[in-house]
Motif scaffolding. Sequence first.
Motif, PDB file in Angstrom:
ATOM      1  N   ALA A  44       0.932  -1.151  -0.399  1.00  0.00           N
ATOM      2  CA  ALA A  44      -0.511   0.022  -0.413  1.00  0.00           C
ATOM      3  C   ALA A  44       0.713   1.027   0.223  1.00  0.00           C
ATOM      4  N   LEU A  45       1.783   1.316  -0.741  1.00  0.00           N
ATOM      5  CA  LEU A  45       2.762   2.250  -0.505  1.00  0.00           C
ATOM      6  C   LEU A  45       2.289   3.489  -1.503  1.00  0.00           C
ATOM      7  N   ALA A  46       2.477   4.892  -1.027  1.00  0.00           N
ATOM      8  CA  ALA A  46       1.463   5.900  -1.529  1.00  0.00           C
ATOM      9  C   ALA A  46       1.945   6.120  -3.071  1.00  0.00           C
ATOM     10  N   LEU A  47       2.120   5.854  -3.828  1.00  0.00           N
ATOM     11  CA  LEU A  47       2.166   5.501  -5.792  1.00  0.00           C
ATOM     12  C   LEU A  47       2.635   6.666  -6.036  1.00  0.00           C
ATOM     13  N   ASP A  48       1.615   7.769  -6.107  1.00  0.00           N
ATOM     14  CA  ASP A  48       1.844   9.412  -5.567  1.00  0.00           C
ATOM     15  C   ASP A  48       3.487  10.000  -5.582  1.00  0.00           C
ATOM     16  N   ARG A  49       3.739   9.844  -4.140  1.00  0.00           N
ATOM     17  CA  ARG A  49       4.566  10.036  -3.627  1.00  0.00           C
ATOM     18  C   ARG A  49       5.941   9.183  -4.253  1.00  0.00           C
ATOM     19  N   VAL A  50       5.159   8.386  -4.470  1.00  0.00           N
ATOM     20  CA  VAL A  50       6.668   7.218  -5.693  1.00  0.00           C
ATOM     21  C   VAL A  50       6.907   8.086  -6.057  1.00  0.00           C
ATOM     22  N   LYS A  51       5.860   7.869  -7.461  1.00  0.00           N
ATOM     23  CA  LYS A  51       6.507   8.874  -8.472  1.00  0.00           C
ATOM     24  C   LYS A  51       6.914  10.242  -8.271  1.00  0.00           C
ATOM     25  N   THR A  52       7.133  10.960  -7.188  1.00  0.00           N
ATOM     26  CA  THR A  52       7.610  12.443  -7.613  1.00  0.00           C
ATOM     27  C   THR A  52       9.054  11.570  -7.329  1.00  0.00           C
ATOM     28  N   LEU A  53       9.452  10.729  -5.840  1.00  0.00           N
ATOM     29  CA  LEU A  53      10.856  10.618  -5.485  1.00  0.00           C
ATOM     30  C   LEU A  53      11.840  10.172  -6.884  1.00  0.00           C
ATOM     31  N   LEU A  54      11.233   9.057  -7.445  1.00  0.00           N
ATOM     32  CA  LEU A  54      12.255   8.282  -8.319  1.00  0.00           C
ATOM     33  C   LEU A  54      11.983   9.680  -9.538  1.00  0.00           C
ATOM     34  N   LYS A  55      13.326   9.243 -10.109  1.00  0.00           N
ATOM     35  CA  LYS A  55      13.636  10.054 -11.188  1.00  0.00           C
ATOM     36  C   LYS A  55      13.418   9.573 -12.801  1.00  0.00           C
ATOM     37  N   THR A  56      12.365   7.993 -12.412  1.00  0.00           N
ATOM     38  CA  THR A  56      11.927   7.607 -13.552  1.00  0.00           C
ATOM     39  C   THR A  56      10.970   7.049 -13.478  1.00  0.00           C
ATOM     40  N   PRO A  57       9.528   7.215 -13.521  1.00  0.00           N
ATOM     41  CA  PRO A  57       9.355   6.145 -13.062  1.00  0.00           C
ATOM     42  C   PRO A  57       9.067   4.551 -13.307  1.00  0.00           C
ATOM     43  N   THR A  58      10.072   3.967 -12.951  1.00  0.00           N
ATOM     44  CA  THR A  58      10.236   2.532 -13.387  1.00  0.00           C
ATOM     45  C   THR A  58       9.991   1.802 -12.554  1.00  0.00           C
ATOM     46  N   VAL A  59       9.181   0.574 -12.655  1.00  0.00           N
ATOM     47  CA  VAL A  59       8.691   0.068 -11.183  1.00  0.00           C
ATOM     48  C   VAL A  59       9.106  -1.579 -11.743  1.00  0.00           C
ATOM     49  N   VAL A  60       9.720  -2.508 -11.257  1.00  0.00           N
ATOM     50  CA  VAL A  60      10.262  -4.039 -11.963  1.00  0.00           C
ATOM     51  C   VAL A  60       9.520  -4.763  -9.945  1.00  0.00           C
ATOM     52  N   ASP A  61       8.422  -5.190 -10.050  1.00  0.00           N
ATOM     53  CA  ASP A  61       7.703  -5.757  -9.528  1.00  0.00           C
ATOM     54  C   ASP A  61       7.987  -7.249  -9.287  1.00  0.00           C
ATOM     55  N   LEU A  62       8.374  -7.944  -8.174  1.00  0.00           N
ATOM     56  CA  LEU A  62       8.882  -9.225  -8.728  1.00  0.00           C
ATOM     57  C   LEU A  62       8.150 -10.119  -7.951  1.00  0.00           C
ATOM     58  N   ARG A  63       7.378  -9.397  -7.284  1.00  0.00           N
ATOM     59  CA  ARG A  63       5.969 -10.347  -6.696  1.00  0.00           C
ATOM     60  C   ARG A  63       4.624 -10.115  -6.918  1.00  0.00           C
ATOM     61  N   ASN A  64       4.177  -9.086  -7.715  1.00  0.00           N
ATOM     62  CA  ASN A  64       3.247  -8.953  -8.498  1.00  0.00           C
ATOM     63  C   ASN A  64       2.230  -8.210  -7.773  1.00  0.00           C
ATOM     64  N   VAL A  65       2.531  -7.457  -6.710  1.00  0.00           N
ATOM     65  CA  VAL A  65       2.244  -7.027  -5.557  1.00  0.00           C
ATOM     66  C   VAL A  65       0.485  -6.242  -6.243  1.00  0.00           C
ATOM     67  N   TYR A  66       1.435  -5.468  -7.573  1.00  0.00           N
ATOM     68  CA  TYR A  66       0.332  -4.580  -7.697  1.00  0.00           C
ATOM     69  C   TYR A  66      -0.357  -4.800  -9.138  1.00  0.00           C
ATOM     70  N   ARG A  67      -1.136  -4.117  -9.480  1.00  0.00           N
ATOM     71  CA  ARG A  67      -2.002  -4.202 -11.080  1.00  0.00           C
ATOM     72  C   ARG A  67      -1.049  -3.857 -12.308  1.00  0.00           C
ATOM     73  N   PRO A  68      -1.421  -4.648 -13.792  1.00  0.00           N
ATOM     74  CA  PRO A  68      -0.106  -3.728 -14.215  1.00  0.00           C
ATOM     75  C   PRO A  68      -1.286  -2.905 -15.082  1.00  0.00           C
ATOM     76  N   ASP A  69      -2.792  -2.741 -15.309  1.00  0.00           N
ATOM     77  CA  ASP A  69      -3.663  -1.670 -15.458  1.00  0.00           C
ATOM     78  C   ASP A  69      -3.190  -0.417 -14.722  1.00  0.00           C
ATOM     79  N   GLU A  70      -4.153  -0.816 -14.008  1.00  0.00           N
ATOM     80  CA  GLU A  70      -3.843   0.458 -12.565  1.00  0.00           C
ATOM     81  C   GLU A  70      -2.415   0.986 -12.054  1.00  0.00           C
TER      82      GLU A  70
END
Length: 454
Positions: free
Chosen positions: A394-420
């Motif tokens: 349940a990361l605050a994804l708006d904050r995640v996007k702001t902090l990352l230099k580029t909005p690249t996420v590699v999810d090796l546990r399939n925690v989130y939904r690709p379409d969202e």
Amino acid sequence: MKIAVIGTGYVGLVSGACFSEFGFDVVCLDQDAEKIARLRAGEIPIYEPELDTLVKRNAERGRLSFTTNLPEAMAGATAVFIAVGTPSRRGDGHADLSYVYAAAETIAHEIKEYTVVVTKSTVPVGTGRKVAEIIRQTNPKAEFDVASNPEFLREGSAIGDFMRPDRVVIGCDTDAARAMMRQLYRPLFLIETPILFTSLETAELIKYASNAFLALKISFINQISDLCDQLGANVTDVSRGIGLDGRIGPKFLHPGPGYGGSCFPKDTLALMKTARDAHSPLSLVEATVDYNDTRKVQMADRISTALNGNVAGKNVAILGLTFKPNTDDMRDAPSLVIIPELVKRGARIRAHDPVGIDEAKKHMPDITYCADPYEAMQGADALVILTEWNSYRALALDRVKTLLKTPTVVDLRNVYRPDEMAELGFDYTSLGRPKVHPDPGKPHLMAEGGRRLT
């Protein structure tokens, strides 16, 4: 009834605490005086939910104690559990039984009356017979039986696994030993837990066969996820579709970066070696071991691909270091392969784990460790989810996007939904699910906390 437990590692400490909760008097012994002193002071050397409460409660009630003195531990004990480590032996992969055999020899000197000596450690077939032989040779007058009682504890849920197990497996040869073991597990009879009595050899093999099958199941769904990547199928739906079959079941059908931990790697290797020595090789287990080793390196390749094929000079945020959630165990964790591989390729790593950082530092002292996940993300070229801790779901994804230099996420546990994730503007990679790129011409709306706005 008094029980002595030799070894205060994961299995010994959990087993001792749970037997004391059953109402037995339990003394746990270890040669490590510092560890015993910490346990006496109420400090638990491992992270396991509920264990600290269980130890504290039963120590206060006088049912659980800790010592370095073997005669003290065994005085009046009618059952002695050997719960020492059996790591992989260097060079050949066999289980190192030196601690088990040393425990058997020391126990033999202290047997004064009929005692059941129980191997709780995970040991290869034939170990129980060897333990009995050592005791007879050391103390010919000893009255004893040897039993095998393998543990099936999952790190992170060990207390529940002991108190409400799927089954209890006991290998022994005599009516006296069976009667003693029935008495020890009588509280579980009351909740109708299946108790399976077998020979020593069968009980020892059940443990290895169980872990090997689960490791194979994990590797199977990991390979299916690789196939899904090539065919455009969705491994989440495939897992659900096959897991609903009662003959298969849904557990251990979640793709990931490969199995690790204190059991599966060493136990599959030990079973493989035992089978070879018996001239009955287990090709499926051997293939599982080889594939799991390869997969961890392949995960570094996926991270590199998400960064346009090159991680050199890139800042990579890693969330999760332990091999699974709810433990601080780093043994054979995928992170111990993936992170060094990324570093070798030139990446700069900033990592976070809720409880595993102290252990991780012992293995990877040269990466940067962060106090919270958002600190790790600051200025990173990519975020990698490596362990599926609840706090990462349940990361605050708006904050995640702001902090990352580029909005690249590699999810090796399939925690989130690709379409969202795509709708929120992330370039998101997961396992066995079609990759979805963000639409640059579409506004990405986020609610507070990063939830999608509809």
